[in-house]
Design a protein around this motif. Structure first.
Motif, mmCIF file in Angstrom:
data_model
loop_
_atom_site.group_PDB
_atom_site.id
_atom_site.type_symbol
_atom_site.label_atom_id
_atom_site.label_comp_id
_atom_site.label_asym_id
_atom_site.label_seq_id
_atom_site.Cartn_x
_atom_site.Cartn_y
_atom_site.Cartn_z
ATOM 1 N N ASP A 77 0.812 -1.221 0.000
ATOM 2 C CA ASP A 77 0.000 0.000 0.000
ATOM 3 C C ASP A 77 0.847 1.275 0.000
ATOM 4 O OD1 ASP A 77 -2.349 -1.479 0.023
ATOM 5 O OD2 ASP A 77 -2.478 -1.498 2.215
ATOM 6 N N GLU A 78 2.094 1.200 0.460
ATOM 7 C CA GLU A 78 2.951 2.369 0.530
ATOM 8 C C GLU A 78 4.056 2.281 -0.519
ATOM 9 O OE1 GLU A 78 2.822 0.156 3.030
ATOM 10 O OE2 GLU A 78 1.552 1.057 4.578
ATOM 11 N N THR A 79 4.521 3.437 -0.969
ATOM 12 C CA THR A 79 5.711 3.446 -1.813
ATOM 13 C C THR A 79 6.935 3.173 -0.933
ATOM 14 O OG1 THR A 79 6.128 5.816 -1.520
ATOM 15 C CG2 THR A 79 4.673 5.165 -3.344
ATOM 16 N N ASP A 80 8.036 2.809 -1.571
ATOM 17 C CA ASP A 80 9.269 2.598 -0.816
ATOM 18 C C ASP A 80 9.680 3.861 -0.058
ATOM 19 O OD1 ASP A 80 9.437 0.013 -1.739
ATOM 20 O OD2 ASP A 80 10.893 0.459 -3.312
ATOM 21 N N ASN A 81 9.499 5.014 -0.681
ATOM 22 C CA ASN A 81 9.889 6.261 -0.026
ATOM 23 C C ASN A 81 9.021 6.554 1.191
ATOM 24 O OD1 ASN A 81 11.911 6.680 -1.877
ATOM 25 N ND2 ASN A 81 10.714 8.060 -3.159
ATOM 26 N N GLU A 82 7.743 6.213 1.127
ATOM 27 C CA GLU A 82 6.885 6.424 2.289
ATOM 28 C C GLU A 82 7.301 5.500 3.429
ATOM 29 O OE1 GLU A 82 2.191 6.772 3.633
ATOM 30 O OE2 GLU A 82 2.683 5.980 1.652
ATOM 31 N N LEU A 83 7.654 4.260 3.112
ATOM 32 C CA LEU A 83 8.142 3.344 4.142
ATOM 33 C C LEU A 83 9.390 3.908 4.809
ATOM 34 C CD1 LEU A 83 7.763 -0.150 2.394
ATOM 35 C CD2 LEU A 83 6.371 0.750 4.268
ATOM 36 N N ALA A 84 10.294 4.434 3.997
ATOM 37 C CA ALA A 84 11.532 4.990 4.534
ATOM 38 C C ALA A 84 11.269 6.219 5.399
ATOM 39 C CB ALA A 84 12.485 5.342 3.400
ATOM 40 N N LEU A 85 10.345 7.063 4.964
ATOM 41 C CA LEU A 85 10.038 8.258 5.738
ATOM 42 C C LEU A 85 9.360 7.890 7.056
ATOM 43 C CD1 LEU A 85 10.101 11.291 5.966
ATOM 44 C CD2 LEU A 85 7.981 11.405 4.662
ATOM 45 N N SER A 86 8.456 6.914 7.035
ATOM 46 C CA SER A 86 7.792 6.473 8.269
ATOM 47 C C SER A 86 8.809 5.908 9.255
ATOM 48 C CB SER A 86 6.716 5.426 7.949
ATOM 49 O OG SER A 86 5.684 5.988 7.175
ATOM 50 N N TRP A 87 9.763 5.112 8.746
ATOM 51 C CA TRP A 87 10.814 4.577 9.613
ATOM 52 C C TRP A 87 11.636 5.711 10.204
ATOM 53 C CZ3 TRP A 87 16.049 4.987 10.003
ATOM 54 C CH2 TRP A 87 16.701 4.080 10.850
ATOM 55 N N SER A 88 11.982 6.687 9.372
ATOM 56 C CA SER A 88 12.809 7.805 9.818
ATOM 57 C C SER A 88 12.095 8.639 10.881
ATOM 58 C CB SER A 88 13.187 8.681 8.620
ATOM 59 O OG SER A 88 13.932 7.946 7.669
ATOM 60 N N LEU A 89 10.812 8.897 10.684
ATOM 61 C CA LEU A 89 10.042 9.664 11.667
ATOM 62 C C LEU A 89 9.968 8.931 13.007
ATOM 63 C CD1 LEU A 89 7.146 10.953 9.383
ATOM 64 C CD2 LEU A 89 8.857 12.377 10.517
ATOM 65 N N SER A 90 9.938 7.605 12.964
ATOM 66 C CA SER A 90 9.866 6.818 14.207
ATOM 67 C C SER A 90 11.142 6.926 15.036
ATOM 68 C CB SER A 90 9.578 5.346 13.883
ATOM 69 O OG SER A 90 10.729 4.706 13.341
ATOM 70 N N GLN A 91 12.232 7.415 14.429
ATOM 71 C CA GLN A 91 13.499 7.572 15.147
ATOM 72 C C GLN A 91 13.600 8.925 15.867
ATOM 73 O OE1 GLN A 91 15.551 4.686 15.003
ATOM 74 N NE2 GLN A 91 13.635 4.076 13.995
ATOM 75 N N ASN A 92 12.576 9.756 15.717
ATOM 76 C CA ASN A 92 12.518 11.085 16.359
ATOM 77 C C ASN A 92 13.733 11.966 16.028
ATOM 78 O OD1 ASN A 92 10.032 10.586 17.774
ATOM 79 N ND2 ASN A 92 11.191 9.276 19.164
ATOM 80 N N PRO A 93 14.022 12.153 14.744
ATOM 81 C CA PRO A 93 15.159 13.016 14.371
ATOM 82 C C PRO A 93 14.782 14.487 14.477
ATOM 83 C CG PRO A 93 14.038 12.294 12.413
ATOM 84 C CD PRO A 93 13.327 11.624 13.556
ATOM 85 N N SER A 94 15.781 15.345 14.426
ATOM 86 C CA SER A 94 15.519 16.785 14.396
ATOM 87 C C SER A 94 15.285 17.256 12.963
ATOM 88 C CB SER A 94 16.689 17.554 15.010
ATOM 89 O OG SER A 94 17.902 17.250 14.334
ATOM 90 N N ILE A 95 15.950 16.603 12.000
ATOM 91 C CA ILE A 95 15.869 16.973 10.583
ATOM 92 C C ILE A 95 15.884 15.712 9.737
ATOM 93 C CG2 ILE A 95 17.058 18.135 8.657
ATOM 94 C CD1 ILE A 95 18.295 20.043 10.696
ATOM 95 N N ILE A 96 15.097 15.708 8.664
ATOM 96 C CA ILE A 96 15.163 14.651 7.655
ATOM 97 C C ILE A 96 15.410 15.314 6.309
ATOM 98 C CG2 ILE A 96 13.937 12.801 6.444
ATOM 99 C CD1 ILE A 96 12.279 12.381 8.985
#
Length: 213
Positions: A77-96
């Motif tokens: 259901d998700e694109t590869d980029n959406e999967l990557a962004l969701s994973w990145s957001l789960s890491q609580n970064p300051s900047i992506i």
């Protein structure tokens, strides 16, 4: 912590990644983007995607070089980029920052721009960068920008139907308490004339693009 995502867009649109390889950065390779990272001598944190754009030999090599690769099914259901962004957001970064997200298929490119809205909801700064542009999404507020020779032009495009209360100071084309809507180009291709300029608005969501010639 900063996370840099490298997607599998055309390599000619990806800037020199070495200038972004800072000490506090974690790298995420998406599909062929993982190959780009490894060939630039950068150590990735994780590889994500269905990897349908690489050969079996390339995938096998990447699995030897990257300890953590999560291969997802091609039908999802998700694109590869959406999967990557969701994973990145789960890491609580300051900047992506996202590279390799422009210049390929137009449907993917437009969707990548829309994914920036996740940053608005999560209150995390997300930026798409290619060899000529830096693109982000802004919520209401006041923003200051220094004049730079690298990115001469700056544009503000409405993401919502209307954007209200726009004020531009220190720009070639200033505005005071103005309003723009879908289909208007008033705030495209502006320039900062002074050492710095300020942009503010009170309602709506804006896509901001800094561009080189």
């Amino acid at each position: 912590m900063i996370i840099h995502i490298v997607a599998g867009g055309p390599i000619e649109n990806i800037p020199d990644l070495s200038q972004y390889n800072l000490e506090d950065v974690r790298w995420v390779g998406v599909d062929r983007g993982l190959l780009y990272i490894l060939k630039n001598g950068i150590k990735p944190t994780v590889g994500l995607g269905d990897f349908d754009s690489v050969s079996k030999e390339e995938l096998a090599w990447m699995q030897q070089q990257c300890k953590y690769i999560d291969i997802s099914p091609a039908e999802k259901d998700e694109t590869d980029n959406e999967l990557a962004l969701s994973w990145s957001l789960s890491q609580n970064p300051s900047i992506i920052r996202i590279f390799g997200a422009t210049g390929g298929r137009l449907d993917h490119e437009l969707m990548n721009f829309q994914l920036l809205y996740k940053g608005i909801k999560e209150k995390i700064f997300i930026e798409v960068i290619d060899h000529k542009n830096r693109l982000t999404m802004l919520s209401p507020g006041t923003y200051s920008f220094n004049r730079t020779n690298c990115y001469k032009y700056i544009s503000f495009l409405p993401f919502t139907n209307e954007v209200k209360g726009i004020t531009l100071k220190g720009f070639k084309y200033p505005l005071t308490n103005h309003e723009i809507s879908w289909g208007t180009t008033l705030c495209v291709s502006n320039e900062i004339l002074e050492e710095s300029g300020t942009f503010s608005f009170t309602d709506g969501i804006v896509i901001m693009v800094k561009s080189k010639d």
